[in-house]
Design a protein around this motif. Structure first.
Motif, PDB file in Angstrom:
ATOM      1  N   VAL A   6       0.789  -1.187  -0.349  1.00 18.88           N
ATOM      2  CA  VAL A   6      -0.084  -0.280   0.146  1.00 18.88           C
ATOM      3  C   VAL A   6       0.654   1.117   0.059  1.00 18.88           C
ATOM      4  O   VAL A   6       0.621   2.222  -0.161  1.00 18.88           O
ATOM      5  CB  VAL A   6      -1.092   0.076   0.757  1.00 18.88           C
ATOM      6  CG1 VAL A   6      -1.412   0.695   1.332  1.00 18.88           C
ATOM      7  CG2 VAL A   6      -1.725  -1.334   1.092  1.00 18.88           C
ATOM      8  N   ALA A   7       1.451   1.094   0.847  1.00 14.68           N
ATOM      9  CA  ALA A   7       2.694   2.235   0.841  1.00 14.68           C
ATOM     10  C   ALA A   7       3.791   1.781   1.389  1.00 14.68           C
ATOM     11  O   ALA A   7       4.378   0.800   2.028  1.00 14.68           O
ATOM     12  CB  ALA A   7       2.487   3.247   1.561  1.00 14.68           C
ATOM     13  N   GLU A   8       5.261   2.897   1.629  1.00 12.77           N
ATOM     14  CA  GLU A   8       6.527   2.096   1.246  1.00 12.77           C
ATOM     15  C   GLU A   8       7.565   3.523   1.666  1.00 12.77           C
ATOM     16  O   GLU A   8       7.344   4.529   0.643  1.00 12.77           O
ATOM     17  CB  GLU A   8       7.408   1.487   0.257  1.00 12.77           C
ATOM     18  CG  GLU A   8       8.553   0.679   0.791  1.00 12.77           C
ATOM     19  CD  GLU A   8       8.733  -0.852   0.076  1.00 12.77           C
ATOM     20  OE1 GLU A   8       9.826  -1.259  -0.355  1.00 12.77           O
ATOM     21  OE2 GLU A   8       8.322  -0.596  -1.211  1.00 12.77           O
ATOM     22  N   THR A   9       8.347   3.942   2.320  1.00 11.55           N
ATOM     23  CA  THR A   9       9.071   4.554   2.490  1.00 11.55           C
ATOM     24  C   THR A   9      10.572   3.406   2.621  1.00 11.55           C
ATOM     25  O   THR A   9      10.861   2.925   3.095  1.00 11.55           O
ATOM     26  CB  THR A   9       9.086   5.343   3.576  1.00 11.55           C
ATOM     27  OG1 THR A   9       9.102   4.803   5.032  1.00 11.55           O
ATOM     28  CG2 THR A   9       7.713   6.022   3.497  1.00 11.55           C
ATOM     29  N   ASN A  10      11.703   4.020   2.921  1.00 10.06           N
ATOM     30  CA  ASN A  10      12.932   4.062   3.547  1.00 10.06           C
ATOM     31  C   ASN A  10      12.891   3.152   4.450  1.00 10.06           C
ATOM     32  O   ASN A  10      13.803   2.443   5.048  1.00 10.06           O
ATOM     33  CB  ASN A  10      14.258   4.618   2.824  1.00 10.06           C
ATOM     34  CG  ASN A  10      14.044   6.240   4.417  1.00 10.06           C
ATOM     35  OD1 ASN A  10      13.600   6.718   4.301  1.00 10.06           O
ATOM     36  ND2 ASN A  10      15.386   6.602   4.099  1.00 10.06           N
ATOM     37  N   ARG A  11      12.547   3.468   4.944  1.00 11.18           N
ATOM     38  CA  ARG A  11      11.808   3.435   7.142  1.00 11.18           C
ATOM     39  C   ARG A  11      10.917   1.948   6.874  1.00 11.18           C
ATOM     40  O   ARG A  11      10.763   1.143   7.718  1.00 11.18           O
ATOM     41  CB  ARG A  11      12.132   3.223   8.161  1.00 11.18           C
ATOM     42  CG  ARG A  11      13.482   4.508   7.656  1.00 11.18           C
ATOM     43  CD  ARG A  11      13.765   5.425   8.689  1.00 11.18           C
ATOM     44  NE  ARG A  11      14.249   4.646  10.486  1.00 11.18           N
ATOM     45  CZ  ARG A  11      14.707   5.504  11.423  1.00 11.18           C
ATOM     46  NH1 ARG A  11      13.728   6.128  11.328  1.00 11.18           N
ATOM     47  NH2 ARG A  11      14.927   4.416  12.523  1.00 11.18           N
ATOM     48  N   TYR A  12       9.599   2.542   5.734  1.00 13.99           N
ATOM     49  CA  TYR A  12       8.975   1.608   6.428  1.00 13.99           C
ATOM     50  C   TYR A  12       7.658   0.829   5.714  1.00 13.99           C
ATOM     51  O   TYR A  12       8.312   1.263   4.687  1.00 13.99           O
ATOM     52  CB  TYR A  12       7.196   2.956   7.408  1.00 13.99           C
ATOM     53  CG  TYR A  12       8.557   3.613   8.831  1.00 13.99           C
ATOM     54  CD1 TYR A  12       8.302   2.801   9.607  1.00 13.99           C
ATOM     55  CD2 TYR A  12       8.837   4.478   8.215  1.00 13.99           C
ATOM     56  CE1 TYR A  12       9.396   3.101  10.968  1.00 13.99           C
ATOM     57  CE2 TYR A  12       9.686   5.277   9.624  1.00 13.99           C
ATOM     58  CZ  TYR A  12       9.539   4.121  10.562  1.00 13.99           C
ATOM     59  OH  TYR A  12      10.473   4.957  11.914  1.00 13.99           O
ATOM     60  N   LEU A  13       7.307  -0.356   5.586  1.00 15.55           N
ATOM     61  CA  LEU A  13       6.095  -0.694   4.715  1.00 15.55           C
ATOM     62  C   LEU A  13       4.737  -1.102   5.029  1.00 15.55           C
ATOM     63  O   LEU A  13       4.604  -1.478   6.580  1.00 15.55           O
ATOM     64  CB  LEU A  13       6.270  -1.131   4.439  1.00 15.55           C
ATOM     65  CG  LEU A  13       6.312  -2.909   3.530  1.00 15.55           C
ATOM     66  CD1 LEU A  13       6.363  -2.262   1.051  1.00 15.55           C
ATOM     67  CD2 LEU A  13       6.739  -4.300   3.044  1.00 15.55           C
ATOM     68  N   ALA A  14       3.962  -0.730   4.228  1.00 18.17           N
ATOM     69  CA  ALA A  14       2.970  -1.220   4.864  1.00 18.17           C
ATOM     70  C   ALA A  14       1.697  -2.051   4.029  1.00 18.17           C
ATOM     71  O   ALA A  14       2.011  -1.465   2.519  1.00 18.17           O
ATOM     72  CB  ALA A  14       1.681   0.113   4.765  1.00 18.17           C
ATOM     73  N   PHE A  15       1.702  -2.821   3.806  1.00 14.43           N
ATOM     74  CA  PHE A  15       0.593  -3.649   3.213  1.00 14.43           C
ATOM     75  C   PHE A  15      -0.105  -4.426   3.397  1.00 14.43           C
ATOM     76  O   PHE A  15      -0.924  -4.385   4.355  1.00 14.43           O
ATOM     77  CB  PHE A  15       1.758  -4.626   2.895  1.00 14.43           C
ATOM     78  CG  PHE A  15       2.203  -5.478   3.821  1.00 14.43           C
ATOM     79  CD1 PHE A  15       1.362  -7.557   4.732  1.00 14.43           C
ATOM     80  CD2 PHE A  15       3.426  -4.977   5.093  1.00 14.43           C
ATOM     81  CE1 PHE A  15       2.014  -7.479   5.323  1.00 14.43           C
ATOM     82  CE2 PHE A  15       4.039  -5.864   6.119  1.00 14.43           C
ATOM     83  CZ  PHE A  15       3.753  -6.673   5.897  1.00 14.43           C
TER      84      PHE A  15
END
Length: 129
Positions: A18-27
């Motif tokens: 769903v979303a991603e940064t260099n430190r976090y992930l959402a799925f």
């Protein structure tokens, strides 16, 4: 041994991101309580949420806030519930669950979605980020 979430981060296991940064992930949770049930994780494997340092913890909460806002725009519901349980996977994670009533947070009610429904939903949430 790497957790299943670390394997998702490393691309060893597929996920409906769903979303991603260099430190976090959402799925999307593949065994959801409700349509849109999303997991937010730190990419760094940390067993328990409160083992994270304050800055990393605050970053995860800010990331979860952004995901919850997009989720609320995508899935009709009264609110987005948040839970931190942490027994099923030894990797810190936050559950974001679209809810209309308290029972929606009980982790006993499950919904089934097809691969196409998961993909469509993940794409729509991502577009609202």
């Amino acid at each position: 041994m790497a957790s299943i979430f670390t394997k998702i981060v490393n691309g060893e296991i597929p996920a409906y991101k769903v979303a991603e940064t260099n430190r976090y992930l959402a799925f999307l949770d593949v065994n959801p309580n409700a349509k849109g049930h999303t997991l937010c994780i730190p990419k760094q494997e940390v067993d328990q949420l409160f083992d994270m340092d304050a800055e990393h913890y605050a970053g995860l909460m800010a990331f979860a806030h952004q995901v919850a806002t997009a989720l609320k725009k995508t899935v009709p519901c009264k609110r987005i519930g948040m839970a931190v349980i942490g027994l099923e996977v030894p990797h810190a994670h936050v559950h974001l669950i679209p809810i209309d009533q308290m029972d929606d947070m009980r982790f006993q009610n499950k919904v089934r979605l097809s691969a196409e429904e998961f993909t469509d939903l993940a794409n729509r949430i991502s577009q609202n980020m």
